[in-house]
Design a protein around this motif. Structure first.
Motif, PDB file in Angstrom:
ATOM      1  N   ALA A  83       6.981  10.674  20.293  1.00 33.39           N
ATOM      2  CA  ALA A  83       8.412  10.910  20.394  1.00 33.39           C
ATOM      3  C   ALA A  83       8.929  10.784  18.841  1.00 33.39           C
ATOM      4  O   ALA A  83       9.554  11.733  18.437  1.00 33.39           O
ATOM      5  CB  ALA A  83       9.128  10.033  21.079  1.00 33.39           C
ATOM      6  N   SER A  84       8.313   9.933  18.118  1.00 37.37           N
ATOM      7  CA  SER A  84       8.873   9.758  16.681  1.00 37.37           C
ATOM      8  C   SER A  84       8.423  10.707  15.912  1.00 37.37           C
ATOM      9  O   SER A  84       8.978  11.190  14.876  1.00 37.37           O
ATOM     10  CB  SER A  84       8.445   8.425  16.271  1.00 37.37           C
ATOM     11  N   ARG A  85       7.115  11.323  15.944  1.00 36.33           N
ATOM     12  CA  ARG A  85       6.634  12.465  15.281  1.00 36.33           C
ATOM     13  C   ARG A  85       7.180  13.619  15.679  1.00 36.33           C
ATOM     14  O   ARG A  85       7.557  14.504  14.462  1.00 36.33           O
ATOM     15  CB  ARG A  85       5.014  12.593  15.596  1.00 36.33           C
ATOM     16  N   LEU A  86       7.704  13.841  16.831  1.00 36.76           N
ATOM     17  CA  LEU A  86       8.264  15.015  17.232  1.00 36.76           C
ATOM     18  C   LEU A  86       9.842  14.991  16.643  1.00 36.76           C
ATOM     19  O   LEU A  86      10.283  16.027  16.133  1.00 36.76           O
ATOM     20  CB  LEU A  86       8.272  15.269  18.709  1.00 36.76           C
ATOM     21  N   GLU A  87      10.354  13.815  16.578  1.00 36.51           N
ATOM     22  CA  GLU A  87      11.843  13.945  15.982  1.00 36.51           C
ATOM     23  C   GLU A  87      11.610  14.164  14.548  1.00 36.51           C
ATOM     24  O   GLU A  87      12.505  14.939  14.328  1.00 36.51           O
ATOM     25  CB  GLU A  87      12.433  12.318  16.350  1.00 36.51           C
ATOM     26  N   GLN A  88      10.606  13.510  13.737  1.00 44.00           N
ATOM     27  CA  GLN A  88      10.425  13.812  12.283  1.00 44.00           C
ATOM     28  C   GLN A  88      10.248  15.404  12.155  1.00 44.00           C
ATOM     29  O   GLN A  88      10.951  15.924  11.323  1.00 44.00           O
ATOM     30  CB  GLN A  88       9.427  12.978  11.828  1.00 44.00           C
ATOM     31  N   ALA A  89       9.375  15.952  12.883  1.00 42.26           N
ATOM     32  CA  ALA A  89       9.040  17.237  12.577  1.00 42.26           C
ATOM     33  C   ALA A  89      10.518  18.264  12.980  1.00 42.26           C
ATOM     34  O   ALA A  89      10.393  19.118  12.144  1.00 42.26           O
ATOM     35  CB  ALA A  89       7.791  17.783  13.709  1.00 42.26           C
ATOM     36  N   ILE A  90      11.166  18.027  13.955  1.00 37.67           N
ATOM     37  CA  ILE A  90      12.254  18.777  14.273  1.00 37.67           C
ATOM     38  C   ILE A  90      13.188  18.658  12.989  1.00 37.67           C
ATOM     39  O   ILE A  90      13.863  19.518  12.376  1.00 37.67           O
ATOM     40  CB  ILE A  90      12.998  18.478  15.612  1.00 37.67           C
ATOM     41  N   TYR A  91      13.537  17.190  12.730  1.00 35.58           N
ATOM     42  CA  TYR A  91      14.237  17.113  11.579  1.00 35.58           C
ATOM     43  C   TYR A  91      14.108  17.800  10.374  1.00 35.58           C
ATOM     44  O   TYR A  91      14.777  18.420   9.725  1.00 35.58           O
ATOM     45  CB  TYR A  91      14.563  15.453  11.386  1.00 35.58           C
ATOM     46  N   ALA A  92      12.746  17.670  10.005  1.00 36.26           N
ATOM     47  CA  ALA A  92      12.297  18.386   8.795  1.00 36.26           C
ATOM     48  C   ALA A  92      12.460  20.018   8.901  1.00 36.26           C
ATOM     49  O   ALA A  92      12.724  20.527   7.696  1.00 36.26           O
ATOM     50  CB  ALA A  92      10.764  18.014   8.479  1.00 36.26           C
ATOM     51  N   GLU A  93      12.350  20.510   9.958  1.00 38.07           N
ATOM     52  CA  GLU A  93      12.394  21.909  10.203  1.00 38.07           C
ATOM     53  C   GLU A  93      13.889  22.487  10.364  1.00 38.07           C
ATOM     54  O   GLU A  93      14.036  23.820  10.035  1.00 38.07           O
ATOM     55  CB  GLU A  93      11.715  22.287  11.727  1.00 38.07           C
ATOM     56  N   LEU A  94      14.887  21.622  10.705  1.00 40.39           N
ATOM     57  CA  LEU A  94      16.308  22.094  10.876  1.00 40.39           C
ATOM     58  C   LEU A  94      16.937  22.679   9.469  1.00 40.39           C
ATOM     59  O   LEU A  94      16.914  22.082   8.474  1.00 40.39           O
ATOM     60  CB  LEU A  94      17.097  21.054  11.428  1.00 40.39           C
ATOM     61  N   THR A  95      17.575  23.779   9.392  1.00 38.22           N
ATOM     62  CA  THR A  95      18.125  24.097   8.262  1.00 38.22           C
ATOM     63  C   THR A  95      19.401  23.304   8.107  1.00 38.22           C
ATOM     64  O   THR A  95      19.629  23.004   6.748  1.00 38.22           O
ATOM     65  CB  THR A  95      18.759  25.596   8.508  1.00 38.22           C
ATOM     66  N   VAL A  96      20.078  22.824   9.037  1.00 33.75           N
ATOM     67  CA  VAL A  96      21.107  22.024   9.052  1.00 33.75           C
ATOM     68  C   VAL A  96      21.133  20.676   9.659  1.00 33.75           C
ATOM     69  O   VAL A  96      20.622  20.737  10.955  1.00 33.75           O
ATOM     70  CB  VAL A  96      22.663  22.585   9.500  1.00 33.75           C
ATOM     71  N   THR A  97      20.401  19.819   9.009  1.00 35.30           N
ATOM     72  CA  THR A  97      20.112  18.483   9.389  1.00 35.30           C
ATOM     73  C   THR A  97      21.444  17.505   9.900  1.00 35.30           C
ATOM     74  O   THR A  97      22.447  17.447   9.007  1.00 35.30           O
ATOM     75  CB  THR A  97      19.433  17.743   8.544  1.00 35.30           C
ATOM     76  N   PRO A  98      21.320  17.137  11.008  1.00 31.04           N
ATOM     77  CA  PRO A  98      22.410  16.317  11.667  1.00 31.04           C
ATOM     78  C   PRO A  98      22.390  15.012  11.035  1.00 31.04           C
ATOM     79  O   PRO A  98      21.272  14.333  10.744  1.00 31.04           O
ATOM     80  CB  PRO A  98      22.151  16.198  13.125  1.00 31.04           C
ATOM     81  N   ALA A  99      23.638  14.359  10.798  1.00 31.47           N
ATOM     82  CA  ALA A  99      23.495  12.862  10.314  1.00 31.47           C
ATOM     83  C   ALA A  99      22.925  11.942  11.169  1.00 31.47           C
ATOM     84  O   ALA A  99      22.374  10.950  10.871  1.00 31.47           O
ATOM     85  CB  ALA A  99      25.031  12.467   9.994  1.00 31.47           C
ATOM     86  N   ARG A 100      23.289  12.096  12.598  1.00 26.07           N
ATOM     87  CA  ARG A 100      22.558  11.183  13.459  1.00 26.07           C
ATOM     88  C   ARG A 100      21.281  11.772  14.082  1.00 26.07           C
ATOM     89  O   ARG A 100      21.309  12.860  14.687  1.00 26.07           O
ATOM     90  CB  ARG A 100      23.664  11.120  14.789  1.00 26.07           C
ATOM     91  N   HIS A 101      20.033  11.208  14.189  1.00 27.96           N
ATOM     92  CA  HIS A 101      19.158  11.440  14.533  1.00 27.96           C
ATOM     93  C   HIS A 101      17.841  10.248  14.878  1.00 27.96           C
ATOM     94  O   HIS A 101      18.246   9.272  13.843  1.00 27.96           O
ATOM     95  CB  HIS A 101      18.325  12.401  13.840  1.00 27.96           C
ATOM     96  N   GLY A 102      17.422  10.597  15.889  1.00 25.97           N
ATOM     97  CA  GLY A 102      16.199   9.399  16.241  1.00 25.97           C
ATOM     98  C   GLY A 102      15.463   9.298  17.528  1.00 25.97           C
ATOM     99  O   GLY A 102      16.098  10.273  18.281  1.00 25.97           O
ATOM    100  N   VAL A 103      14.955   8.501  17.953  1.00 27.34           N
ATOM    101  CA  VAL A 103      14.396   8.085  19.206  1.00 27.34           C
ATOM    102  C   VAL A 103      15.289   7.200  19.861  1.00 27.34           C
ATOM    103  O   VAL A 103      15.695   6.222  19.418  1.00 27.34           O
ATOM    104  CB  VAL A 103      13.006   7.586  19.216  1.00 27.34           C
ATOM    105  N   VAL A 104      15.724   7.689  21.067  1.00 30.78           N
ATOM    106  CA  VAL A 104      16.784   6.904  21.914  1.00 30.78           C
ATOM    107  C   VAL A 104      16.117   6.324  23.266  1.00 30.78           C
ATOM    108  O   VAL A 104      15.378   7.129  23.600  1.00 30.78           O
ATOM    109  CB  VAL A 104      17.940   7.645  21.954  1.00 30.78           C
ATOM    110  N   PRO A 105      16.758   5.580  23.916  1.00 32.94           N
ATOM    111  CA  PRO A 105      15.884   4.989  25.105  1.00 32.94           C
ATOM    112  C   PRO A 105      16.762   5.946  26.155  1.00 32.94           C
ATOM    113  O   PRO A 105      17.899   5.954  26.126  1.00 32.94           O
ATOM    114  CB  PRO A 105      16.600   3.415  25.186  1.00 32.94           C
TER     115      PRO A 105
END
Length: 168
Positions: A14-36
């Protein structure tokens, strides 16, 4: 690299996918991460990228859940987990006088959410393919991306993927 194992294996994916999406987004959201658990749309005004691990099940033949033990084995050799990924943005709403949002505002919001969908799909597909080729995961299947909302002032996209790892 070796196949991902251990008690935090699904968090690692999940963390690897979150990091990959964040790096790909043109406009990065301030809040991001793996959540329960279920992803809550708290304060989406600044944007949100959340990744969660949903259903996990044993499998003999990925992606199908094991229905019964096969042979003398005590359990299925593989697990499959559903990884849930969402990018949520603020969407236009009525003003203080009750006037609907302008078409230009709706159009700009649609462009941002559609761009997010493209970037999410590309990041997840590329990352899971690379992880599979490197034998970090045993297999994966991406599910259709689904538009979310708008609900209140929030809208966005949800993407789900099934990933397989050894049961250890």
């Amino acid at each position: 690299m070796p196949m991902i194992t251990g008690p935090l294996k699904w968090y690692t994916v999940a963390s690897r996918l979150e990091q990959a999406i964040y790096a790909e987004l043109t406009v990065t959201p301030a809040r991001h991460g793996v959540v329960p658990g279920a992803i809550a749309w708290d304060a989406c005004d600044c944007g949100l990228l959340a990744v969660s691990v949903g259903r996990i099940h044993p499998t003999e033949q990925f992606p199908n859940p094991a229905q019964a033990r096969i042979g003398n084995s005590c359990d299925a050799p593989w697990e499959a987990a559903e990884i849930i990924m969402q990018v949520v943005r603020c969407t236009p709403t009525a003003d203080n006088l009750g006037n609907p949002p302008t078409v230009a505002d709706l159009d700009a919001s649609a462009q941002e959410i559609i761009r997010d969908a493209y970037e999410m799909m590309r990041a997840v597909s590329t990352t899971l393919c690379e992880m599979n080729k490197a034998r970090e995961i045993s297999d994966f299947v991406m599910r259709p991306l689904v538009a979310q909302g708008p609900t209140g002032a929030c809208g966005g996209n949800e993407l789900r993927a099934l990933v397989s790892l050894p049961r250890n």
